[in-house]
Design a protein around this motif. Structure first.
Motif, PDB file in Angstrom:
ATOM      1  N   ALA B 299     -69.899  21.763  44.104  1.00  0.00           N
ATOM      2  CA  ALA B 299     -70.424  21.534  42.753  1.00  0.00           C
ATOM      3  C   ALA B 299     -69.356  20.865  41.884  1.00  0.00           C
ATOM      4  N   GLU B 324     -67.066  29.015  19.514  1.00  0.00           N
ATOM      5  CA  GLU B 324     -66.947  28.933  20.970  1.00  0.00           C
ATOM      6  C   GLU B 324     -65.687  29.644  21.456  1.00  0.00           C
ATOM      7  N   HIS B 327     -66.046  33.328  21.279  1.00  0.00           N
ATOM      8  CA  HIS B 327     -66.841  33.803  22.414  1.00  0.00           C
ATOM      9  C   HIS B 327     -66.017  33.845  23.688  1.00  0.00           C
ATOM     10  N   LEU B 328     -65.221  32.794  23.881  1.00  0.00           N
ATOM     11  CA  LEU B 328     -64.387  32.738  25.086  1.00  0.00           C
ATOM     12  C   LEU B 328     -63.366  33.876  25.076  1.00  0.00           C
ATOM     13  N   PHE B 331     -65.137  36.925  25.987  1.00  0.00           N
ATOM     14  CA  PHE B 331     -65.472  36.936  27.414  1.00  0.00           C
ATOM     15  C   PHE B 331     -64.252  37.291  28.259  1.00  0.00           C
ATOM     16  N   ARG B 355     -71.683  21.119  24.244  1.00  0.00           N
ATOM     17  CA  ARG B 355     -71.177  22.476  24.057  1.00  0.00           C
ATOM     18  C   ARG B 355     -70.763  23.112  25.376  1.00  0.00           C
ATOM     19  N   ILE B 356     -71.633  22.992  26.377  1.00  0.00           N
ATOM     20  CA  ILE B 356     -71.358  23.677  27.635  1.00  0.00           C
ATOM     21  C   ILE B 356     -70.148  23.067  28.338  1.00  0.00           C
ATOM     22  N   GLN B 359     -67.029  24.127  26.442  1.00  0.00           N
ATOM     23  CA  GLN B 359     -66.799  25.538  26.728  1.00  0.00           C
ATOM     24  C   GLN B 359     -66.080  25.674  28.069  1.00  0.00           C
ATOM     25  N   ARG B 360     -66.568  24.902  29.034  1.00  0.00           N
ATOM     26  CA  ARG B 360     -65.977  24.961  30.366  1.00  0.00           C
ATOM     27  C   ARG B 360     -64.535  24.458  30.358  1.00  0.00           C
ATOM     28  N   ALA B 363     -62.386  27.053  28.703  1.00  0.00           N
ATOM     29  CA  ALA B 363     -62.348  28.249  29.552  1.00  0.00           C
ATOM     30  C   ALA B 363     -61.357  28.067  30.700  1.00  0.00           C
TER      31      ALA B 363
END
Lengths: 225, 465
Positions: B299, B324, B327-328, B331, B355-356, B359-360, B363
């Motif tokens: 992936a 964000e 949130h991270l 998490f 956004r995603i 975020q990645r 992260a």
């Protein structure tokens, strides 16, 4: 619940059939698009799992024929191609969901259940398993009548487990549903969170409710000792 | 059309056309001047005879003179068979006429009663012959004959033949010139285009194994230098992409080897003798972990391949990075806490982007930072408004300095700071490469700084994409 699997790859087809049968579904397997379309048009299924690349008629055309014939059962597409165009095309043609290979079987099972449940679910105020109970309105959890203090995320995690009792939840699914983290992460972040939840709801009690399924994720269920 | 396809043919035709125009122009002027020269000569002849006739007429004083006039005139005209003369008195009675010749009516009507001039010279055809002539009235000194009309014609067949011949010559020259120019043009164009063919020959020799071959700029004519430079530039880009691709492929093969080896050996050992259910379950579960790793690697590689091909289009939504990051932090909080690491966040800011994906990207940096922080340390994520247009995300963790030579490769695929440890925190060694490709897809900039106190990754993003 009757599911039609249209998949030309023999191993995938066989294992999907076995897995879904063991999960309590009645399954039929077609290995070509032509057979799949014939079965889908002549028999009644509650859901169809459709591979895109098929000999005979491809998945898109099978779906098109089904919708043209007025069949409205949910269709879940499987494909090895992760192209946005493909996804959009499938959804435009009336597919209900989409999974890219390789996928986790637990993920497939979860999606199948969600599709079959669609429109039938009435969210209750309280969810229970064994002597564990949570109240979604008052956002309280208790076990054996003892109130348990949970953080907001722990409460969401527990709710997810209770809503999906008996389903194996992968770490990725949990991260996405509880924390809105939509990427595959290998970090044992979820593991730590589960451990903390267990410390509150499982460790002081019997029987244990959250179980680790190695290599797959976690499941909440009442197991016979 | 073939003309549009062949430069040689087009040039040859253009050469021929240009030559034809040039020759036709020259021919036209030559013809004009020859014709006017011939007319001049004709005029000279006519004028000469005119003056002679005039002189003879002026000599007529008596009727006896008049009677002798035809004789005199005839004598003057001897040896000029191409000349025709008619002299009439005022009543129109001919005094002299060259035998066997008659002047056309239109010519006679042109008598303007003034002395003839070059421009008043008339031209006419009679059958195959061409004539030039002049007509005028001459006052006489003879009583009873106040004036005479004189008509002179000159047959200029000889000039006409010369002109016809001349025309044929011109036409031949024109056709020959055109053909020759076309042929020469074709030859010249072919020669002129030789450097292009040389370039093509070099291009033909370039294959995957000879991607480093280039056109030599010093041997290329000035006009083609731009083309050659563009061609070389394209080759450089191709070579670069190709090398990255081959590196990537060998990396993939290498990375796949370990998990597949695990799977094979484990399965073979498991099958080599009968085992109990738990042992089988253990093997399958262990295999599943490897499969998971493989699936994630695939992936990730697809993600990077798409980014490389510019297929990764960042979504354009307003992303509140402060939220964000909170949130991270939430998490990763318990995970960090477990390792005795704290996370602090500061600053605020919003960017347009996906956004995603963002975020990645963050992260990945955060999970790396936590993994490389000793217990008791603090990972800091800061949002800094660099300017109205730029927002910087900084992820800092305390720790040893990363050696400079490793810093340069830190964003490379499958690159691991500590090879001995085998796996990077994300398990595959693609995390930072993915972070970088996400930042690039957002037209941003990623950098890393490291000294003995801390390592800082910075992502600079456009506030408005």
């Amino acid at each position: 619940m009757k599911i039609l699997i249209v998949e030309d790859e023999p191993k995938t087809g066989t294992y999907l059939k076995q897995g879904l049968t063991e999960a309590g579904f009645i399954t039929d397997l077609a290995v070509t698009g032509t057979d799949g379309q014939y079965l889908a048009l002549t028999e009644t299924f509650d859901l169809i799992i459709l591979d895109v690349m098929l000999p005979g008629i491809n998945g898109w055309d099978v779906l098109r024929a089904l919708r043209a014939a007025g069949k409205s059962m949910p269709v879940l597409f499987l494909t090895a191609r992760d192209q946005v165009d493909d996804r959009v095309k499938g959804l435009e043609l009336g597919a209900d969901d989409y999974l890219v290979k390789p996928f986790a079987f637990s993920e497939l099972l979860a999606r199948v259940r969600t599709l079959l449940r669609r429109g039938k679910v009435v969210e209750p105020d309280t969810l229970t398993i064994a002597d564990l109970e949570i109240n979604l309105v008052r956002r309280r959890a208790s076990r054996s009548g003892q109130r348990i203090d949970l953080t907001a995320k722990e409460f969401m995690l527990l709710t997810l487990f209770l809503q999906r009792q008996g389903e194996v939840l992968s770490r990725t699914l949990i991260a996405s549903q509880v924390w809105d983290m939509n990427f595959d992460s290998d970090t044992n972040v979820v593991e730590v969170a589960i451990r903390r939840l267990r410390a509150k709801i499982d460790d002081p009690f019997e029987p244990k409710l959250i179980h680790t399924v190695r290599g797959m994720g976690y499941v909440m269920e009442l197991r016979n000792q | 059309m073939i003309l549009q396809r062949s430069i040689t043919l087009r040039l040859a035709l253009l050469f021929a056309l240009a030559t034809m125009l040039l020759l036709a122009g020259i021919g036209y002027f030559l013809n004009r001047s020859v014709e006017s020269h011939l007319a001049d000569m004709d005029w000279g002849e006519i004028h000469g005879k005119w003056e002679l006739t005039q002189n003879l007429i002026e000599e007529i004083h008596t009727p006896a003179d008049l009677a002798a006039f035809p004789q005199l005139l005839e004598g003057a005209l001897v040896g000029h068979p191409e000349l025709f003369v008619m002299v009439k008195d005022q009543t129109g009675k001919p005094l002299y006429a060259t035998p066997g010749f008659s002047f056309p009516q239109q010519f006679v009507a042109r008598n303007l009663n003034v002395p003839p001039s070059f421009s008043a010279m008339a031209t006419w055809h009679d059958g195959e012959h061409m004539f030039r002539g002049a007509v005028a009235t001459i006052a006489s000194n003879l009583a009873g004959h106040p004036r005479f009309t004189v008509e002179i014609a000159l047959e200029n067949d000889e000039h006409q033949h010369f002109l016809d011949h001349f025309h044929r010559l011109l036409l031949t020259a024109l056709l020959f010139g055109m053909t020759a120019a076309g042929a020469l043009g074709w030859f010249i164009a072919r020669r002129g285009l030789l450097p292009v063919r040389d370039m093509a020959a070099v291009a033909r020799n370039i294959s995957v194994t000879h991607l480093s071959e280039r056109l030599r700029l010093d041997s290329v004519p000035m006009e083609l230098r731009d083309l050659a430079m563009a061609f070389n530039g394209m080759l450089s880009r191709l070579e670069d992409s190709f090398h990255r691709l081959t590196d990537f492929s060998s990396d993939i093969a290498h990375e796949l080897r370990t998990p597949i080896n695990n799977l094979m050996v484990q399965s073979q050992v498991a099958l080599s003798q009968a085992r109990n259910t738990e042992q089988y379950q253990d093997v399958i579960a262990s295999n599943l972990e490897e499969f998971d790793r493989l699936a994630r690697m695939i992936a990730d590689m697809l993600f990077l391949a798409k980014a490389d091909n510019g297929l990764m289009v960042a979504g354009r939504e307003q992303v509140d990075l402060e939220t964000e990051i909170e949130h991270l932090a939430e998490f990763f909080g318990p995970f960090a806490e477990d390792r005795g690491v704290t996370i602090s966040t500061s600053g605020r800011g919003t960017v347009t982007g996906d956004r995603i994906m963002l975020q990645r990207a963050i992260a990945n940096l955060l999970s790396n930072a936590i993994a490389h922080t000793a217990p008791g340390g603090q990972v800091q994520i800061r949002l800094i408004n660099e300017s109205a247009a730029l927002l910087r995300v900084e992820v800092e963790n305390p720790g040893k300095a990363i050696p400079v030579e490793q810093l340069g490769r830190i964003f490379d695929r499958f690159y691991r700071l500590d090879p001995a440890r085998g796996t990077a925190p994300d398990g595959v060694g693609l995390g930072l490469a993915i972070t970088k490709s996400i930042v690039v897809a957002h037209k941003g900039y990623i950098a890393v700084f490291s000294d003995n106190n801390a390592t800082v990754f910075t992502i600079t993003l456009l506030v408005t994409l």
